[in-house]
Scaffold this motif. Sequence first.
Motif, short mmCIF file in Angstrom:
data_model
loop_
_atom_site.label_atom_id
_atom_site.label_comp_id
_atom_site.label_asym_id
_atom_site.label_seq_id
_atom_site.Cartn_x
_atom_site.Cartn_y
_atom_site.Cartn_z
N LYS A 1 43.54 49.39 33.61
CA LYS A 1 43.54 48.82 35.00
C LYS A 1 42.00 49.37 35.76
N ASP B 1 46.04 40.73 34.62
CA ASP B 1 46.66 41.05 33.24
C ASP B 1 45.41 41.28 32.29
N LYS B 2 45.16 42.32 31.89
CA LYS B 2 44.29 42.61 30.77
C LYS B 2 44.51 41.87 29.61
N ASP B 3 45.76 41.52 29.45
CA ASP B 3 45.96 40.93 27.91
C ASP B 3 46.48 39.37 28.29
N SER B 4 46.29 38.79 29.38
CA SER B 4 46.51 37.40 29.68
C SER B 4 45.04 36.79 29.06
N LYS B 5 45.13 35.39 28.89
CA LYS B 5 43.95 34.79 28.54
C LYS B 5 42.80 34.86 29.51
N GLU B 6 43.17 34.79 30.90
CA GLU B 6 42.10 35.00 31.79
C GLU B 6 41.53 36.28 31.87
N GLY B 7 42.45 37.33 31.81
CA GLY B 7 42.03 39.02 31.65
C GLY B 7 41.15 39.00 30.41
N ILE B 8 41.46 38.59 29.40
CA ILE B 8 40.52 38.87 28.21
C ILE B 8 39.21 38.03 28.12
N GLU B 9 39.18 36.89 28.88
CA GLU B 9 37.99 36.24 29.28
C GLU B 9 36.90 36.98 30.14
#
Length: 84
Positions: free
Chosen positions: A26, A1-9
């Motif tokens: 995506k 998910d691009k908006d999750s913490k992992e996705g943003i990082e």
Amino acid sequence: DKDSKEGIEARNMIELERPGEKLPDKIGAFLTRDWPQVVPGKFPPGYQAGFLVARRDPSIMNEMVDVIKEGNYTAGWGRGYGWG
């Protein structure tokens, strides 16, 4: 998910060829270029020793096969010759 913490990082760690461009929501595939093969001051670098990552999506593989089958590989080097 691009908006999750992992996705943003993860997105923040991607070094873009064109830093001003926005990433799609995506990402289906991405690649690295073969920068050590570049003649200083020349662009674009090739892909031959680059690295390609693709999402497990059959349509991405089909698109890559279509590009290869197009066979736009003519004599020369650079964007106008199908190699760059």
